[in-house]
Write a protein that holds these residues in place. Structure first.
Motif: not given
Length: 203
Positions: A75-104
Protein backbone atom coordinates in the motif's frame (compact mmCIF):
# COMPACT_ATOMS: atom_id res chain seq x y z
CA UNK A 1 -18.26 12.26 18.48
CA UNK A 2 -16.04 12.91 21.49
CA UNK A 3 -15.89 15.55 24.20
CA UNK A 4 -12.39 16.54 23.15
CA UNK A 5 -13.53 17.33 19.62
CA UNK A 6 -16.41 19.44 20.93
CA UNK A 7 -13.91 21.41 23.05
CA UNK A 8 -11.77 21.97 19.94
CA UNK A 9 -14.73 23.19 17.87
CA UNK A 10 -15.91 25.57 20.62
CA UNK A 11 -12.38 26.98 21.03
CA UNK A 12 -12.06 27.56 17.27
CA UNK A 13 -15.45 29.27 17.14
CA UNK A 14 -14.15 31.91 19.54
CA UNK A 15 -11.36 32.86 17.12
CA UNK A 16 -13.32 32.36 13.89
CA UNK A 17 -13.72 36.08 13.13
CA UNK A 18 -9.95 36.64 13.21
CA UNK A 19 -8.78 33.15 12.19
CA UNK A 20 -11.51 31.39 10.19
CA UNK A 21 -11.19 27.63 9.95
CA UNK A 22 -13.41 25.05 8.23
CA UNK A 23 -13.74 21.28 8.66
CA UNK A 24 -13.87 18.88 5.74
CA UNK A 25 -13.97 15.09 5.64
CA UNK A 26 -11.67 13.43 3.11
CA UNK A 27 -11.83 9.75 4.02
CA UNK A 28 -13.25 7.30 1.49
CA UNK A 29 -15.88 4.65 2.13
CA UNK A 30 -14.14 1.28 2.22
CA UNK A 31 -15.33 -1.21 -0.37
CA UNK A 32 -13.58 -3.99 -2.27
CA UNK A 33 -13.08 -1.53 -5.12
CA UNK A 34 -11.78 1.45 -3.11
CA UNK A 35 -9.65 -0.32 -0.49
CA UNK A 36 -6.61 -0.88 -2.77
CA UNK A 37 -6.58 2.82 -3.80
CA UNK A 38 -8.01 4.35 -0.61
CA UNK A 39 -4.92 6.45 0.17
CA UNK A 40 -4.65 7.67 -3.40
CA UNK A 41 -8.30 8.80 -3.32
CA UNK A 42 -7.86 10.52 0.05
CA UNK A 43 -4.83 12.38 -1.28
CA UNK A 44 -6.87 13.41 -4.34
CA UNK A 45 -9.52 14.91 -2.04
CA UNK A 46 -6.94 16.92 -0.10
CA UNK A 47 -5.13 18.10 -3.24
CA UNK A 48 -8.36 19.25 -4.92
CA UNK A 49 -9.45 21.17 -1.83
CA UNK A 50 -6.11 22.90 -1.25
CA UNK A 51 -5.67 23.66 -4.95
CA UNK A 52 -9.07 25.38 -5.11
CA UNK A 53 -7.62 28.49 -3.44
CA UNK A 54 -3.91 29.51 -3.37
CA UNK A 55 -4.40 31.02 0.10
CA UNK A 56 -5.60 27.78 1.69
CA UNK A 57 -3.53 26.08 4.37
CA UNK A 58 -4.66 22.64 5.47
CA UNK A 59 -4.07 20.26 8.36
CA UNK A 60 -4.99 16.72 7.31
CA UNK A 61 -5.50 14.62 10.44
CA UNK A 62 -5.15 10.88 9.85
CA UNK A 63 -3.44 7.71 11.05
CA UNK A 64 0.38 7.53 10.86
CA UNK A 65 0.00 4.85 8.20
CA UNK A 66 -1.77 7.40 5.98
CA UNK A 67 0.29 10.57 6.57
CA UNK A 68 3.79 9.07 6.30
CA UNK A 69 5.45 9.95 3.04
CA UNK A 70 7.58 6.94 2.11
CA UNK A 71 6.29 4.58 -0.55
CA UNK A 72 5.49 1.17 0.93
CA UNK A 73 4.46 -2.09 -0.69
CA UNK A 74 1.73 -3.24 -1.07
CA UNK A 75 0.00 0.00 0.00
CA UNK A 76 1.30 3.44 -0.95
CA UNK A 77 0.33 5.93 1.79
CA UNK A 78 -1.59 9.15 1.25
CA UNK A 79 1.47 11.10 2.41
CA UNK A 80 3.48 9.75 -0.52
CA UNK A 81 1.03 11.32 -3.01
CA UNK A 82 0.83 14.57 -1.03
CA UNK A 83 4.62 14.76 -0.92
CA UNK A 84 4.81 14.19 -4.67
CA UNK A 85 2.33 17.01 -5.29
CA UNK A 86 3.34 19.60 -2.65
CA UNK A 87 7.05 18.80 -2.21
CA UNK A 88 8.60 20.53 0.80
CA UNK A 89 5.29 22.29 1.52
CA UNK A 90 4.05 18.95 2.90
CA UNK A 91 4.97 18.36 6.56
CA UNK A 92 4.38 14.82 7.82
CA UNK A 93 3.89 14.51 11.59
CA UNK A 94 3.95 11.12 13.32
CA UNK A 95 2.06 10.69 16.60
CA UNK A 96 3.17 7.93 19.00
CA UNK A 97 2.52 6.98 22.61
CA UNK A 98 4.03 4.72 25.26
CA UNK A 99 1.51 3.17 27.64
CA UNK A 100 -1.95 3.92 28.99
CA UNK A 101 -5.33 3.45 27.32
CA UNK A 102 -7.16 4.42 24.16
CA UNK A 103 -10.55 3.95 22.52
CA UNK A 104 -11.08 1.30 19.87
CA UNK A 105 -13.46 -1.51 18.96
CA UNK A 106 -12.66 -5.14 19.70
CA UNK A 107 -12.77 -7.65 16.86
CA UNK A 108 -14.06 -11.09 17.90
CA UNK A 109 -11.31 -13.73 17.86
CA UNK A 110 -13.13 -16.66 16.22
CA UNK A 111 -15.95 -15.00 14.28
CA UNK A 112 -14.90 -11.44 13.40
CA UNK A 113 -17.79 -8.98 13.28
CA UNK A 114 -16.84 -6.07 11.03
CA UNK A 115 -19.97 -4.00 11.66
CA UNK A 116 -21.95 -2.59 14.58
CA UNK A 117 -19.06 -2.75 17.04
CA UNK A 118 -19.07 -0.33 19.97
CA UNK A 119 -16.08 1.58 21.26
CA UNK A 120 -14.24 -0.04 24.15
CA UNK A 121 -11.28 0.90 26.35
CA UNK A 122 -8.00 -0.80 25.43
CA UNK A 123 -5.09 -0.71 27.90
CA UNK A 124 -1.41 -1.26 27.11
CA UNK A 125 1.14 -1.43 29.93
CA UNK A 126 4.34 -2.65 28.32
CA UNK A 127 6.29 -1.47 25.28
CA UNK A 128 8.16 -4.16 23.32
CA UNK A 129 11.89 -3.39 23.30
CA UNK A 130 12.11 -3.54 19.51
CA UNK A 131 9.53 -0.76 19.15
CA UNK A 132 10.52 2.86 18.47
CA UNK A 133 8.25 3.87 21.36
CA UNK A 134 10.53 2.00 23.77
CA UNK A 135 13.43 4.28 22.81
CA UNK A 136 11.30 7.45 22.87
CA UNK A 137 9.97 6.55 26.31
CA UNK A 138 13.45 6.85 27.83
CA UNK A 139 13.71 10.56 26.94
CA UNK A 140 11.21 11.99 29.41
CA UNK A 141 7.97 11.61 31.36
CA UNK A 142 6.18 14.55 29.72
CA UNK A 143 4.82 14.83 26.15
CA UNK A 144 7.32 16.25 23.69
CA UNK A 145 8.00 16.65 20.00
CA UNK A 146 11.08 16.96 17.84
CA UNK A 147 11.90 17.81 14.26
CA UNK A 148 13.73 15.07 12.36
CA UNK A 149 15.84 17.67 10.54
CA UNK A 150 17.31 18.82 13.87
CA UNK A 151 19.22 15.56 14.15
CA UNK A 152 21.92 14.04 12.00
CA UNK A 153 21.98 10.73 13.88
CA UNK A 154 22.02 7.63 11.65
CA UNK A 155 19.76 6.13 14.33
CA UNK A 156 16.74 7.86 12.76
CA UNK A 157 17.54 6.28 9.40
CA UNK A 158 17.00 2.79 10.84
CA UNK A 159 13.82 0.82 10.37
CA UNK A 160 11.72 0.37 13.53
CA UNK A 161 8.54 -1.34 14.55
CA UNK A 162 5.93 1.14 15.80
CA UNK A 163 2.39 0.67 17.04
CA UNK A 164 -0.31 0.84 14.40
CA UNK A 165 -3.64 0.75 16.24
CA UNK A 166 -6.73 1.59 14.26
CA UNK A 167 -10.47 1.57 14.78
CA UNK A 168 -10.52 -2.15 15.62
CA UNK A 169 -8.20 -4.87 16.90
CA UNK A 170 -8.04 -8.37 18.33
CA UNK A 171 -6.84 -8.34 21.94
CA UNK A 172 -4.64 -11.39 21.36
CA UNK A 173 -2.73 -9.40 18.72
CA UNK A 174 -2.19 -6.26 20.79
CA UNK A 175 1.60 -6.28 20.43
CA UNK A 176 1.40 -7.44 16.82
CA UNK A 177 -0.56 -4.36 15.72
CA UNK A 178 2.57 -2.69 14.35
CA UNK A 179 4.23 -1.53 11.16
CA UNK A 180 7.76 -0.71 10.07
CA UNK A 181 8.69 2.97 9.89
CA UNK A 182 11.91 4.81 9.03
CA UNK A 183 11.69 8.12 10.94
CA UNK A 184 13.78 10.31 8.64
CA UNK A 185 12.05 9.03 5.50
CA UNK A 186 8.48 8.82 6.76
CA UNK A 187 8.12 11.93 8.92
CA UNK A 188 9.37 15.50 9.35
CA UNK A 189 8.36 15.62 13.00
CA UNK A 190 7.39 13.16 15.74
CA UNK A 191 5.07 13.94 18.65
CA UNK A 192 5.35 11.55 21.59
CA UNK A 193 3.01 11.05 24.55
CA UNK A 194 4.47 8.79 27.28
CA UNK A 195 0.95 8.26 28.66
CA UNK A 196 -2.23 7.97 26.65
CA UNK A 197 -5.78 8.49 27.97
CA UNK A 198 -9.06 7.52 26.35
CA UNK A 199 -11.35 9.98 24.62
CA UNK A 200 -14.71 10.83 26.20
CA UNK A 201 -17.54 9.63 23.91
CA UNK A 202 -20.58 11.89 23.67
CA UNK A 203 -23.86 10.48 24.97
Amino acid sequence: QTGEFVELVLALRKTYNTTPLSFYGFDIEQTKETLPIRDQLMAKQVIEYVSSDPAIKAFAWAHNAHVKRASKVPAIPMGHYLNEHFGNKYLAIGLLFGSGNFSSTIIAEEHPDWTNRKLDTITVDDIPKEFLEHQLDTLGAKPYYFSISDFTSPYLADSFWARSFGWGLKLSQLNQQAERIIPDKDFDMIVYYPKSTITKPLE
